[in-house]
Design an enzyme around this catalytic site. Structure first.
Site, mmCIF file in Angstrom:
data_model
loop_
_atom_site.group_PDB
_atom_site.id
_atom_site.type_symbol
_atom_site.label_atom_id
_atom_site.label_comp_id
_atom_site.label_asym_id
_atom_site.label_seq_id
_atom_site.Cartn_x
_atom_site.Cartn_y
_atom_site.Cartn_z
ATOM 1 N N SER A 41 0.309 -1.355 0.219
ATOM 2 C CA SER A 41 0.017 -0.199 0.113
ATOM 3 C C SER A 41 1.250 1.269 -0.222
ATOM 4 O O SER A 41 1.710 1.047 -0.813
ATOM 5 C CB SER A 41 -1.291 0.081 1.411
ATOM 6 O OG SER A 41 -2.373 0.773 1.345
ATOM 7 N N ASP A 72 -10.328 -3.828 -4.456
ATOM 8 C CA ASP A 72 -9.813 -2.841 -3.680
ATOM 9 C C ASP A 72 -10.774 -1.837 -3.656
ATOM 10 O O ASP A 72 -10.387 -1.459 -4.484
ATOM 11 C CB ASP A 72 -8.264 -3.067 -3.889
ATOM 12 C CG ASP A 72 -6.950 -1.694 -3.127
ATOM 13 O OD1 ASP A 72 -7.598 -1.657 -2.616
ATOM 14 O OD2 ASP A 72 -5.984 -2.513 -3.035
ATOM 15 N N HIS A 129 -8.444 -4.657 -0.220
ATOM 16 C CA HIS A 129 -7.240 -3.644 0.220
ATOM 17 C C HIS A 129 -6.317 -4.703 1.134
ATOM 18 O O HIS A 129 -5.036 -4.704 1.688
ATOM 19 C CB HIS A 129 -7.412 -2.100 0.284
ATOM 20 C CG HIS A 129 -5.475 -1.856 0.385
ATOM 21 N ND1 HIS A 129 -5.304 -1.074 -0.450
ATOM 22 C CD2 HIS A 129 -5.293 -0.570 1.247
ATOM 23 C CE1 HIS A 129 -4.205 -0.794 -0.124
ATOM 24 N NE2 HIS A 129 -4.463 -0.114 1.146
#
Length: 263
Positions: free
Chosen positions: A158, A208, A237
């Site tokens: 991320s 996501d 995510h």
């Protein structure tokens, strides 16, 4: 798209666990640091060392090194914004075991000096801290543990894809790079990924809800040395580790890059 993504990344940077899910204490006799997670010290079934590392920004980060005695490679893991060592401890130890790697993970200062507004100068200052943080962890791997550049795999999850990719551009002999739910722009990953000449694995969930699946697909297209990507159907995510293909694909990747002769 770049401006929108920058705003999204800035929002992400505001939400580390608060209060932290872990604390660090020193042994009164030896001075050795110990990690407690929500008040409980994890069982030492694995060889874990906890340390504090100074950065070139004048900060101090807490890091943990998971030693795997049969490993030839080391994973340097740059985690996402909403995580800390308490949340990542068991993921780190499991990855070390199942991938047969040493693993260095640390607390990156995403929210250092950030106010709860979307102001790019503040956000940029925070990202510069994360670059200093991963450099400190990498320096520790070299100086304390004797790790070589060509035996290190960088892993960015991320928002952590920014520090990992930034460091990768400075390590031409790096073994490989993993980008997990990475951000395309905002962190300027779109500009940096073509500079990496080593194998790159991109992992992204198709559902996501925070960083759109298109980010991972576009970054993979821009890679020079593409490895078969992992697009996790219905993956979001923060849940990709729960899918069986996540670990299987990572094992396959690590095994493949382990066979590549060092530059």
């Amino acid at each position: 798209m770049g401006t929108a993504t920058s705003s999204m990344a800035a929002k992400l940077a505001f939400y580390p666990p608060n209060p932290p899910t872990y604390n660090v204490s020193a042994d009164e006799v030896t001075g050795k640091l110990h990690l407690s997670i929500r008040g409980h010290r994890p069982r030492r079934a694995v060889d874990v060392e906890v340390m504090k590392l100074p950065t070139n920004k004048g900060n101090e980060i807490v890091a943990m090194f998971v030693k795997n005695p049969s490993a030839s490679l080391t994973l340097l893991y740059s985690h996402g914004n909403a995580a800390d060592l308490g949340l990542m401890y068991f993921i780190f130890t499991e990855l070390s075991s199942h991938l047969n790697v040493n693993l260095m993970g640390s607390v990156f200062l995403f929210s250092k000096n950030i106010i709860p507004q979307i102001q790019n100068p503040i956000f940029t200052a925070s990202i510069s801290n994360t670059y200093a943080d991963i450099q400190a962890a990498y320096k520790c791997l070299k100086d304390k543990y004797g790790m070589k550049e060509e035996d290190i795999i960088l892993y960015g999850q991320s928002l952590g894809s920014g520090p990992a990719l930034e460091l990768a551009t400075h390590l031409p002999q790096l073994r490989a790079l993993v980008l997990h739910s990475p951000i395309l722009s905002g962190l300027r990953n779109i500009d940096k990924i073509p500079l990496v000449n080593r194998p790159v694995l991109v992992i992204h969930g198709t559902d996501d809800e925070i960083v759109d699946f298109s980010h991972g697909k576009q970054l993979w297209k821009l890679c020079k040395d593409k490895y078969e990507p992992l697009w996790v159907e219905k993956g979001k995510h923060c849940d990709l580790e729960t899918f069986p293909q996540y670990l299987t694909h990572l094992q396959k990747f690590v095994s493949a890059v382990e066979k590549i002769p060092p530059l």
